[in-house]
Design an enzyme around this catalytic site. Structure first.
Site, PDB file in Angstrom:
ATOM      1  N   CYS A  74       0.787  -1.248   0.000  1.00 47.48           N
ATOM      2  CA  CYS A  74       0.000   0.000   0.000  1.00 47.48           C
ATOM      3  C   CYS A  74       0.812   1.287   0.000  1.00 47.48           C
ATOM      4  CB  CYS A  74      -0.909   0.050   1.226  1.00 47.48           C
ATOM      5  SG  CYS A  74      -1.920  -1.398   1.498  1.00 47.48           S
ATOM      6  N   HIS A 130      -2.555   6.509   4.651  1.00 46.98           N
ATOM      7  CA  HIS A 130      -1.390   5.612   4.713  1.00 46.98           C
ATOM      8  C   HIS A 130      -0.107   6.214   4.147  1.00 46.98           C
ATOM      9  CE1 HIS A 130      -0.375   1.041   5.066  1.00 46.98           C
ATOM     10  NE2 HIS A 130       0.116   1.784   6.042  1.00 46.98           N
TER      11      HIS A 130
END
Ligand code: NAG
Ligand code: NAG
Ligand code: NAG
Ligand code: NAG
Ligand code: NAG
Length: 478
Positions: A74, A130
Site C-alpha cells: 500500500c 497511509h
C-alpha cells in the site's frame, strides 16, 4: 429548472466537442478510485465468477488497462500516486507505514492535489491515507486536500474503525466517534455523495477515493456475502462480498455525479494499489504470487479509464503504465504539467487514443533493508528480480489449490529473469539460459540502484500511543 437543463446541455456539448489540445474552458472532473488489495482475478472482467456489474460496465465502456503496474504493498503505491516518484526515491520502499512509526512521505514532495489546486480544482478525499500522520503537516488537509473524511493508517475494523489499540476515523481534523457499528463503506459513500451534491458545477472537481475495500479484516454486510452463496470457503465468500460492496458504492457515486450534471465531463481512473492478498483470500490467478511480492500477481494491477472525452474506447489496452504515471497523467488531463525530474510520464495520449506508451522500463522496487533486500526492474519485455521476491510464491487458484511450481527449488533469495511477452505468468526463469541478457539487466538495475534513498523505517515510537491522545491515533508526536 429549464435554465439549469440548458446550461448542463451546453456544458456537455462544449466538453464533448473539444479536441485535445484545443482551448476549452471546461476542465474535466477527475474521479481517481483506488481499490485496496483488489486482485487480478477478483474483478468481473477477468473472472466471471466475480459480480462487479458497475465496474464491468465502466471498464467495458472505457479502456481496460491490462499492463498497469503498481507497487507490491500500500504505502509505496500511494506514494507513487500522490508524488509521481518511485518509492525508492522517496524513502517509502520498505513495506508500509505502521501506526506507531514516525514515518511519512517527506514534506518536500508536492502532492497531486496541491498541484490540482493550483489549476483551480476543488480537491476532496474520502478513505484511506497511509502516507504518514505523526505530524499534522503529513496529513491530507495539509497536503492539498480541501476536505478529508477517512482514516490515516493502513487498515482497520470496518465497524469499530479501530486499528490495534486506537480509533482511526477523521472528518478533516476532527476525530469521529459516532460511527461505531456502522460499515465504513456505507458512510464513506454517503460522504462522497454529499460532496458531489454540494459541489459548485463551475469549479472542476478532483475526487480521490481510496476505498477501504477489500483490505482485511474480512467483513461485509450479509447481503453482499449472499451474492456468493455457492462459494464454499467462508473467507473467500466474504472477500468477494467486499468486492461487490465496493462495486455498489462506485455505482452510487457515479449516480450522484450524473444527477449533479458532472458525469459527462468526468475522467475516471480506477486502479488497485497492489495485487490481491492471498492470506486474506484475494486472488491473482493465473499470475504468480500476490500482494507483498514482486511477482506479477503482486504488481500487475487491475485498472481502467472511463470518460466521454476518451477518443478510443471498448478495448483492452496493453501499453506499459506504472503507478507513478497517474500523477503527470492527471495533471495533463487538468491542463497542467508535472515538474521536470519526476519518475512518472503522462499517459494521457495512451488512455485517450491508444497511442504507444512513452514508457519502456520501470522499477518494481529497490529495497536495501537486510530482511528483504531486493531489486526488480522491467526493461522492454524483460523482467529481472534479484534478492527477496516475496512470499507466497506460486500460481494459486481461488480455492487455494496451487499449480505445481515450475521452479520450486528457487530460493527466496535468488535471481530471476523472465520474458513477460512470452511468459506473462513467470514460469520460465531464463537467468541460466540467457547470461548476456542477465548481465545487461543486472547492469541496468545497478544503475537504478545508485539513486536509492535510504528507507525511512524507524522503530516503534511509544509517543504514538493512542491512550495519550484520547484513544485515537493522532498527529503531534514527531
Ligand atoms: C527531498 O529532499 C531529499 C533530501 O534532501 C532529496 O533527496 C530529494 O531529492 C528531495 N525531493 C524533492 C522532490 O524535492
Ligand atoms: C447505495 O445507495 C442505495 C440507495 O440509496 C443504498 O441503499 C445503499 O446502501 C448504497 N450502498 C452503498 C455501498 O453505499
Ligand atoms: C487460503 O489460505 C489462506 C491462508 O493462507 C486462508 O486464510 C484462506 O481462507 C484460504 N482460502 C480458501 C479459499 O481456502
Ligand atoms: C480540455 O483541455 C485540456 C487541455 O487544456 C485537455 O487535456 C482536456 O482533455 C480537454 N477536455 C476535453 C473534455 O476535451
Ligand atoms: C542472498 O544471497 C547473496 C549471495 O547469493 C548473499 O550475499 C546475501 O547475503 C543473501 N541475502 C540474504 C538476505 O539471504
Amino acid at each position: 429548472m429549464l435554465r439549469v437543463v440548458l446550461l448542463l446541455l451546453t456544458g456537455t456539448l462544449a466538453a464533448g466537442s473539444a479536441q485535445p489540445g484545443s482551448k476549452n474552458t471546461t476542465k474535466p472532473n477527475i474521479l481517481f478510485i483506488v481499490a485496496d488489495d483488489l486482485g487480478w482475478n477478483d474483478v468481473g472482467w477477468h473472472n466471471p465468477d466475480v459480480k462487479t456489474p458497475v465496474l464491468d460496465q465502466l471498464a467495458q465502456e472505457g479502456v481496460i488497462l491490462d499492463q498497469s503496474y503498481v507497487n507490491y504493498v500500500c504505502t509505496p503505491s500511494r506514494t507513487a500516486f500522490m508524488t509521481g516518484y518511485f518509492p525508492y526515491h522517496v524513502g517509502t520502499q520498505h513495506l508500509v507505514i505502521f501506526p506507531w512509526q514516525a514515518s511519512a512521505v517527506p514534506s518536500n514532495f508536492t502532492f497531486l492535489p496541491e498541484k490540482l489546486k493550483g489549476l483551480g480544482y476543488a480537491t476532496h478525499m474520502v478513505g484511506k491515507w497511509h502516507l504518514g500522520m505523526c505530524n499534522w503537516k503529513y496529513t491530507p488537509t495539509y497536503r492539498g486536500f480541501d476536505s478529508f473524511y477517512g482514516y490515516y493508517n493502513g487498515a482497520e475494523d470496518y465497524y469499530t474503525h479501530v486499528v490495534a489499540t486506537g480509533l482511526d476515523l477523521r472528518d478533516d481534523k476532527e476525530v469521529v466517534k459516532t460511527k461505531n457499528g456502522q460499515y465504513g463503506t456505507y458512510f464513506f459513500t454517503d460522504r462522497v455523495v454529499d460532496i458531489v451534491e454540494k459541489h459548485p458545477a463551475d469549479t472542476p472537481l478532483f475526487l480521490y477515493l481510496p476505498f477501504q475495500n477489500v483490505h482485511q479484516p474480512l467483513q461485509v454486510p450479509k447481503r453482499f456475502e449472499d451474492i456468493y452463496a455457492t462459494v464454499q470457503n467462508e473467507n473467500r465468500r466474504t472477500l468477494l462480498g467486499m468486492v461487490s460492496a465496493m462495486d455498489e458504492a462506485v455505482g452510487n457515486v457515479t449516480m450522484a455525479m450524473k444527477n449533479a450534471g458532472l458525469w459527462d465531463n468526468t475522467l475516471v481512473i480506477f486502479t488497485t494499489d497492489n495485487g490481491g492478498w492471498i492470506a486474506a483470500s484475494g486472488n491473482n490467478f493465473p499470475l504468480r504470487g500476490g500482494k507483498t511480492t514482486l511477482w506479477e500477481g503482486g504488481t500487475r494491477g487491475v485498472a481502467f479509464a472511463h470518460g466521454k472525452m476518451l477518443q478510443k474506447t471498448g478495448y483492452t489496452n496493453n501499453e506499459m503504465i506504472h503507478a507513478v504515471d497517474w500523477f503527470p497523467t492527471i495533471l495533463a488531463a487538468a491542463g497542467g504539467t508535472a515538474d521536470a525530474g519526476i519518475d512518472g510520464v503522462s499517459q494521457l495520449d495512451t488512455i485517450m487514443s491508444g497511442k504507444p506508451s512513452p514508457r519502456t522500463e520501470f522499477v518494481y522496487n529497490i529495497d536495501d533493508v537486510s530482511t528483504s533486500k531486493q531489486g526488480a526492474i522491467r526493461v522492454g519485455d524483460y523482467k529481472l528480480i534479484e534478492g527477496f521476491a516475496g512470499t507466497p510464491d506460486g500460481w494459486i487458484r481461488p480455492d487455494n489449490l496451487t499449480d505445481s511450481p515450475a521452479d520450486s527449488e528457487d530460493p527466496a533469495n535468488g535471481t530471476w529473469l523472465f520474458n513477460l511477452k512470452d511468459d506473462p505468468t513467470e514460469h520460465h526463469n531464463l537467468a541460466d539460459t540467457m547470461p548476456d541478457k542477465l548481465k545487461e539487466m543486472q547492469a541496468k538495475l545497478a544503475e537504478y540502484r545508485k539513486s536509492l534513498v535510504p528507507a525511512i523505517n524507524p522503530p516503534p515510537d511509544p509517543k504514538s500511543n493512542p491512550q495519550d491522545w484520547g484513544g485515537a491515533w493522532s498527529p503531534g508526536w514527531c
